[in-house]
Design a protein around this motif. Structure first.
Motif, short mmCIF file in Angstrom:
data_model
loop_
_atom_site.label_atom_id
_atom_site.label_comp_id
_atom_site.label_asym_id
_atom_site.label_seq_id
_atom_site.Cartn_x
_atom_site.Cartn_y
_atom_site.Cartn_z
N PRO A 1 0.82 -1.20 0.00
CA PRO A 1 0.00 0.00 0.00
C PRO A 1 0.86 1.25 0.00
O PRO A 1 1.98 1.25 0.47
CB PRO A 1 -0.81 -0.13 1.31
CG PRO A 1 -0.82 -1.59 1.59
CD PRO A 1 0.46 -2.13 1.09
N ALA A 2 0.29 2.34 -0.53
CA ALA A 2 1.04 3.58 -0.67
C ALA A 2 1.56 4.09 0.66
O ALA A 2 2.65 4.64 0.73
CB ALA A 2 0.17 4.64 -1.34
N ALA A 3 0.76 3.92 1.74
CA ALA A 3 1.17 4.42 3.05
C ALA A 3 2.46 3.78 3.52
O ALA A 3 3.27 4.40 4.19
CB ALA A 3 0.06 4.17 4.08
N GLU A 4 2.65 2.52 3.16
CA GLU A 4 3.86 1.82 3.59
C GLU A 4 5.08 2.24 2.78
O GLU A 4 6.20 1.87 3.11
CB GLU A 4 3.65 0.31 3.48
CG GLU A 4 2.59 -0.22 4.43
CD GLU A 4 2.43 -1.73 4.33
OE1 GLU A 4 1.44 -2.24 4.86
OE2 GLU A 4 3.31 -2.38 3.72
N GLN A 5 4.87 2.99 1.72
CA GLN A 5 5.96 3.43 0.88
C GLN A 5 6.43 4.84 1.23
O GLN A 5 7.21 5.43 0.51
CB GLN A 5 5.53 3.41 -0.59
CG GLN A 5 5.21 2.02 -1.12
CD GLN A 5 6.43 1.14 -1.17
OE1 GLN A 5 6.65 0.32 -0.28
NE2 GLN A 5 7.25 1.31 -2.19
N VAL B 1 2.58 11.75 8.08
CA VAL B 1 3.02 13.14 7.95
C VAL B 1 2.78 13.61 6.52
O VAL B 1 3.17 12.95 5.56
CB VAL B 1 4.51 13.29 8.31
CG1 VAL B 1 4.97 14.71 8.07
CG2 VAL B 1 4.74 12.89 9.77
N THR B 2 2.15 14.77 6.39
CA THR B 2 1.92 15.35 5.07
C THR B 2 3.24 15.81 4.46
O THR B 2 4.05 16.45 5.13
CB THR B 2 0.97 16.55 5.17
OG1 THR B 2 -0.26 16.13 5.78
CG2 THR B 2 0.68 17.12 3.78
N GLY B 3 3.45 15.49 3.20
CA GLY B 3 4.68 15.88 2.52
C GLY B 3 5.84 14.95 2.77
O GLY B 3 7.01 15.34 2.57
N SER B 4 5.54 13.73 3.21
CA SER B 4 6.61 12.76 3.47
C SER B 4 7.25 12.29 2.17
O SER B 4 6.61 12.21 1.13
CB SER B 4 6.05 11.56 4.23
OG SER B 4 7.04 10.55 4.35
N CYS B 5 8.53 11.98 2.25
CA CYS B 5 9.24 11.43 1.08
C CYS B 5 8.78 10.01 0.82
O CYS B 5 8.35 9.28 1.74
CB CYS B 5 10.75 11.41 1.33
SG CYS B 5 11.51 13.02 1.49
N LEU B 6 8.87 9.59 -0.43
CA LEU B 6 8.60 8.20 -0.78
C LEU B 6 9.73 7.31 -0.32
O LEU B 6 10.90 7.71 -0.32
CB LEU B 6 8.42 8.07 -2.29
CG LEU B 6 7.19 8.75 -2.90
CD1 LEU B 6 7.21 8.60 -4.41
CD2 LEU B 6 5.91 8.15 -2.33
N LYS B 7 9.38 6.12 0.07
CA LYS B 7 10.36 5.16 0.56
C LYS B 7 10.50 4.02 -0.44
O LYS B 7 9.51 3.52 -0.97
CB LYS B 7 9.93 4.61 1.92
CG LYS B 7 10.95 3.70 2.59
CD LYS B 7 10.47 3.30 3.98
CE LYS B 7 11.52 2.45 4.69
NZ LYS B 7 11.08 2.07 6.05
N GLY C 1 11.71 13.64 5.62
CA GLY C 1 12.40 12.35 5.56
C GLY C 1 13.46 12.29 4.48
O GLY C 1 13.97 11.21 4.17
N GLY C 2 13.81 13.44 3.91
CA GLY C 2 14.85 13.50 2.89
C GLY C 2 16.02 14.34 3.36
O GLY C 2 15.87 15.22 4.21
#
Length: 345
Positions: free
Chosen positions: A8-12, A18-24, A188-189
């Motif tokens: 799921p997208a949330a796990e990525q 958090v709004t504006g989180s980096c993709l993992k 997160g970046g």
């Protein structure tokens, strides 16, 4: 590369809530373990290997020389890379996220650049020191004193720290790239976008000292070769005590120069990919894939772990010092005055 079984997208996200989180982009367990082992081993080797170098040179009085003080200071720079840079870069590289906050991101980047240039300056001064020792071994002790070595050490620390702090804490490094910088700096970046002017300055700051070292060591080895031929030519003749002393000094200095030359070459090979990639990336619109950037970074970081291995391979005194330190004999009375060169004399 996408797959049908993507989570799921949330796990990525680095910070799912958090709004504006980096993709993992997480690795699977196998590669993840391998990377943590590889990077962690490099960090430990950089810390403990260089710590052994520092302890050896500072503890044993026989090693108290201007050149060795420069080596000890160089080892401090590499040790600090292993403490302040490599562990956090390891997490960033494997997890593809920065979990240590924006303030520490700036500090981490500042340390990364400062300790790199500090190592480069140390190696440049060591090259000059070795050149003088080879070309004029009798006058060398009067010119290259401990005080002169102290000045070189001070310059090798003050200039890189001042430069790095001024560039990254004033924010001038991304002038003209503010929009791109804001787009990349998600939560997160820890990505630093440096404009073309500063990238060019960084590259020249790496290239010019490297060119100086290449010229010095090229001339140095030509002189050393001439000295070796002269000694070989006079080998069958009776030498005066002065000529015999000069021959022994020249032989010792040539051996030291060879080892330090290998150290310089290792540094340039390690840092050249990163320097070229940074220059090309800035002028080509930041097109380097993340994994290429990480490989270049870790090639450079691993240089901090290589120097102790080079010393252990080529310096008998360092191997003997390690045995004394590891065995605990370093705590015995008069250990500081023991002879580490008995195998060579």
């Amino acid at each position: 590369m996408s797959t049908n079984s993507s989570p799921p997208a949330a796990e990525q996200l680095c910070y799912p809530n958090v709004t504006g989180s980096c993709l993992k982009a997480p690795y699977s367990p196998g590669p993840r373990l391998i990377l943590y082992t590889l990077f962690g081993f490099g960090a430990l080797l950089a810390v403990f290997g260089n710590l052994l170098v520092v302890i050896s040179i500072l503890h044993f009085k026989q090693l108290h020389s201007p050149t060795n003080f420069l080596l000890a200071s160089l080892a401090c720079a590499d040790l600090l890379v292993g403490v302040t840079v490599m562990p956090f870069s390891m997490v960033r590289s494997v997890e593809s996220c920065w979990y240590f906050g924006p303030s520490f991101c700036t500090f981490h980047t500042c340390c990364d650049v400062a300790f790199c240039y500090s190592s480069l300056f140390h190696l440049c001064f060591i090259s000059i020191d070795r050149y003088m020792a080879i070309t004029d071994p009798l006058v060398y002790p009067t010119k290259c004193t401990v005080s002169v070595s102290g000045i070189c050490v001070s310059v090798s620390w003050i200039l890189p720290l001042a430069y790095s702090g001024a560039v990254f804490y004033t924010g001038v490094y991304d002038d003209g790239l503010e929009e791109l910088s804001r787009a990349l700096n998600c939560v997160g970046g820890c990505q630093t976008v440096v404009n073309q002017n500063w990238v060019l300055i960084d590259f020249l700051s790496f290239f010019i000292p490297s060119l100086i070292m290449i010229i010095l060591y090229s001339n140095l080895f030509l002189v050393a070769r001439q000295q070796a031929k002269k000694i070989e030519h006079t080998g069958g003749k009776t030498e005066s005590s002065l000529e015999s002393y000069k021959s022994r000094v020249a032989k010792r200095e040539r051996k030291a120069a060879k080892t330090l030359g290998i150290t310089v070459v290792a540094f340039m090979i390690s840092w050249l990919p990163y320097s070229i990639d940074s220059l090309v990336d800035a002028y080509m619109g930041f097109i380097t894939p993340a994994y290429i950037y990480e490989i270049c970074c870790w090639c450079a970081y691993y240089n901090s772990a290589m120097n102790p291995l080079i010393y252990a391979l080529f310096y008998p005194w360092f191997r003997k010092a390690i045995k004394v330190i590891v065995s605990g004999s370093v705590f015995k009375d008069r250990s500081a005055t023991m002879n580490l060169f008995s195998e060579q004399m």
